[in-house]
Design a protein around this motif. Structure first.
Motif, PDB file in Angstrom:
ATOM      1  N   ARG A  32      -2.407   0.919  -5.592  1.00 25.86           N
ATOM      2  CA  ARG A  32      -3.440   1.434  -4.765  1.00 25.86           C
ATOM      3  C   ARG A  32      -3.988   0.590  -3.595  1.00 25.86           C
ATOM      4  O   ARG A  32      -4.447   0.673  -2.602  1.00 25.86           O
ATOM      5  CB  ARG A  32      -4.890   1.703  -5.493  1.00 25.86           C
ATOM      6  N   LEU A  33      -3.928  -0.820  -4.042  1.00 29.43           N
ATOM      7  CA  LEU A  33      -4.465  -1.632  -2.970  1.00 29.43           C
ATOM      8  C   LEU A  33      -3.511  -1.765  -1.841  1.00 29.43           C
ATOM      9  O   LEU A  33      -3.721  -1.672  -0.745  1.00 29.43           O
ATOM     10  CB  LEU A  33      -4.490  -3.120  -3.452  1.00 29.43           C
ATOM     11  N   ARG A  52       9.460  -4.058 -10.627  1.00 33.87           N
ATOM     12  CA  ARG A  52       9.728  -3.910  -9.487  1.00 33.87           C
ATOM     13  C   ARG A  52      10.023  -2.378  -9.269  1.00 33.87           C
ATOM     14  O   ARG A  52       9.593  -1.701  -8.354  1.00 33.87           O
ATOM     15  CB  ARG A  52      11.257  -4.533  -8.938  1.00 33.87           C
ATOM     16  N   ARG A  53      10.319  -1.851 -10.397  1.00 32.06           N
ATOM     17  CA  ARG A  53      10.459  -0.488 -10.808  1.00 32.06           C
ATOM     18  C   ARG A  53       9.075   0.268 -10.731  1.00 32.06           C
ATOM     19  O   ARG A  53       8.991   1.501  -9.849  1.00 32.06           O
ATOM     20  CB  ARG A  53      11.133   0.124 -11.971  1.00 32.06           C
ATOM     21  N   ASP A  54       8.050  -0.303 -11.163  1.00 32.90           N
ATOM     22  CA  ASP A  54       6.618   0.244 -10.961  1.00 32.90           C
ATOM     23  C   ASP A  54       6.271   0.123  -9.588  1.00 32.90           C
ATOM     24  O   ASP A  54       5.737   1.207  -9.044  1.00 32.90           O
ATOM     25  CB  ASP A  54       5.878  -0.673 -11.795  1.00 32.90           C
ATOM     26  N   LEU A  55       6.551  -0.701  -8.951  1.00 32.85           N
ATOM     27  CA  LEU A  55       5.880  -0.859  -7.625  1.00 32.85           C
ATOM     28  C   LEU A  55       6.844   0.310  -6.721  1.00 32.85           C
ATOM     29  O   LEU A  55       6.035   1.007  -5.970  1.00 32.85           O
ATOM     30  CB  LEU A  55       6.217  -2.196  -6.914  1.00 32.85           C
ATOM     31  N   ARG A  56       8.073   0.523  -6.970  1.00 39.76           N
ATOM     32  CA  ARG A  56       8.836   1.478  -6.195  1.00 39.76           C
ATOM     33  C   ARG A  56       8.268   2.878  -6.569  1.00 39.76           C
ATOM     34  O   ARG A  56       8.016   3.617  -5.745  1.00 39.76           O
ATOM     35  CB  ARG A  56      10.419   1.421  -6.481  1.00 39.76           C
ATOM     36  N   GLU A  57       7.826   3.041  -7.969  1.00 37.08           N
ATOM     37  CA  GLU A  57       7.357   4.292  -8.267  1.00 37.08           C
ATOM     38  C   GLU A  57       6.029   4.606  -7.640  1.00 37.08           C
ATOM     39  O   GLU A  57       5.564   5.661  -7.159  1.00 37.08           O
ATOM     40  CB  GLU A  57       7.121   4.399  -9.735  1.00 37.08           C
ATOM     41  N   ARG A  58       5.107   3.641  -7.394  1.00 39.07           N
ATOM     42  CA  ARG A  58       3.724   3.804  -6.982  1.00 39.07           C
ATOM     43  C   ARG A  58       3.753   3.560  -5.196  1.00 39.07           C
ATOM     44  O   ARG A  58       2.709   3.899  -4.539  1.00 39.07           O
ATOM     45  CB  ARG A  58       2.805   2.416  -7.371  1.00 39.07           C
ATOM     46  N   TYR A  62       7.911   3.605   0.803  1.00 36.65           N
ATOM     47  CA  TYR A  62       8.639   2.532   1.110  1.00 36.65           C
ATOM     48  C   TYR A  62       9.955   2.332   0.324  1.00 36.65           C
ATOM     49  O   TYR A  62      10.128   2.630  -0.503  1.00 36.65           O
ATOM     50  CB  TYR A  62       7.721   1.114   0.497  1.00 36.65           C
ATOM     51  N   GLU A  63      10.910   1.598   1.395  1.00 38.33           N
ATOM     52  CA  GLU A  63      12.332   1.245   0.876  1.00 38.33           C
ATOM     53  C   GLU A  63      12.204   0.015   0.752  1.00 38.33           C
ATOM     54  O   GLU A  63      11.631  -1.016   1.497  1.00 38.33           O
ATOM     55  CB  GLU A  63      13.070   1.232   2.193  1.00 38.33           C
TER      56      GLU A  63
END
Length: 286
Positions: A32-33, A52-58, A62-63
Motif C-alpha cells: 500500500r505504501l 519478491r512474489r508477494d511484492l509482484r502480486e501487490r 510494475y515490471e
C-alpha cells in the motif's frame, strides 16, 4: 524526460523471529505504501523469493527485474520495479560485490554474498535512465569500502553500453544515473565519500572533478534537494525511529536535478513501521 520519482526501500527479510512484525503481517502495508506514493521506479533490498512474489502480486503495474544473491538465483535480492505505463526495461543484470563480480561470490570478508542489480529503462518518448540498486555488507567495513570502489568502476562501464536496442537508439552522451540502496553507512563515512568521488585513500592531489578519475560523478540527493522532508534517520525498530542512522541513500548524476528528497515515515494500520527501515523517495527532473 518527464519528472521521475525513485523510491528505495529495505523491506526486511522474512525473519520468523520478528513475531508480530513478521512479513505476512507487513506485506500488505508495504504494498500500500508503494502504491500510494506511486514511484516510477521502486528499488527493494532484502526480499527473499517468496517476498519478491508477494511484492509482484501487490504491485501488478510494475515490471520487476533482478535475481537472488545465491548461485541458484535464490536468497535475498535487490529487485528493481518499474512502472510499465511510463517506462520500459531495455536491459538489466546483476553482479556481485566481490573480487569476482561476474559470478556468485562473497568478497572482502563480507558476512554474506552482496549484489547490485541494475536496470536501463526508457521513458515513453525515448529518454533513458540507468538505475542501480545495492545493499552493502552490515559487518565488514572493508567490504563496504571495496564495494563502493567496485560500483564506481562498474557503473561507467554499464552506462557506456547504452547503445542501440530493438526499439531504436538510446540517445548519445552520458546516461542519467541513479544509485540507490542500503549502504549500511552514514553520510561522511568512507564508503559514502568514495561513492561521491572523495576516496580517502587517494593521497595524490585531488582531481578538479571526481569524474576526471573514473568517468562517474554522483551527488547525494538528500543534500542536493531543493526540498527536504522527513526524519534525518532511515532506521527503525518497527515501533520507534533510531536516531542518527541515515544509511539508505540515493545518489544521482549531474544529468538529473533533485527537486525533492523525502524519508517516508508512514506507519501501518497497527501504528507500526512496515519495516525496520524507512523508504526514501527522490523526485528528479532532467
Amino acid at each position: 524526460m518527464t519528472g521521475i520519482r525513485v523510491l528505495s526501500y529495505n523491506v526486511r527479510y522474512a525473519n520468523r523471529g520478528d513475531h508480530h512484525d513478521a512479513w505476512h503481517d507487513r506485506r500488505d502495508a508495504v504494498g500500500r505504501l508503494v502504491r500510494f506514493h506511486r514511484p516510477d521506479v521502486a528499488a527493494f533490498q532484502e526480499p527473499l523469493p517468496d517476498q519478491r512474489r508477494d511484492l509482484r502480486e501487490r504491485l501488478p503495474e510494475y515490471e520487476f527485474v533482478g535475481r537472488g544473491r545465491e548461485a541458484d538465483g535464490e536468497g535475498e535480492g535487490c529487485p528493481i520495479a518499474v512502472r510499465s505505463d511510463r517506462w520500459e526495461v531495455v536491459d538489466s543484470d546483476t553482479f556481485w560485490l566481490s573480487e569476482t563480480p561476474a559470478e556468485p561470490s562473497t568478497g572482502w570478508d563480507a558476512s554474506y554474498p552482496r549484489i547490485a542489480t541494475w536496470a536501463r529503462v526508457r521513458a515513453v518518448g525515448g529518454d533513458a535512465l540507468l538505475v542501480v540498486n545495492t545493499h552493502f555488507d552490515h559487518v565488514s567495513a572493508r567490504a563496504r569500502r571495496e564495494s563502493a570502489r567496485l560500483l564506481r568502476e562498474r557503473i561507467p562501464e554499464i552506462a557506456a553500453t547504452a547503445g542501440d536496442d530493438a526499439d531504436g537508439p538510446i540517445p548519445d552522451g552520458p546516461i542519467a544515473t541513479v544509485l540507490v540502496g542500503d549502504f549500511n553507512c552514514t553520510p561522511g563515512s568512507d564508503p559514502h565519500r568514495i561513492l561521491v568521488g572523495d576516496d580517502p585513500e587517494l593521497d595524490d592531489e585531488p582531481a578538479a572533478d571526481p569524474a576526471d578519475r573514473d568517468g562517474l560523478e554522483l551527488r547525494d540527493a538528500a543534500v542536493a534537494a531543493d526540498l527536504r522532508h522527513g526524519p534525518e534517520t532511515s532506521l527503525t525498530d518497527f515501533a520507534r525511529l533510531i536516531d542518527g542512522r541515515r544509511i539508505d541513500h540515493a545518489l544521482v548524476s549531474p544529468a538529473l536535478s533533485v527537486e525533492a528528497f523525502a524519508t517516508l515515515a508512514d506507519r501501518d494500520d497497527r501504528g507500526r513501521y512496515p519495516s525496520d527501515h524507512l523508504p526514501i523517495l527522490a523526485r528528479l527532473s532532467p
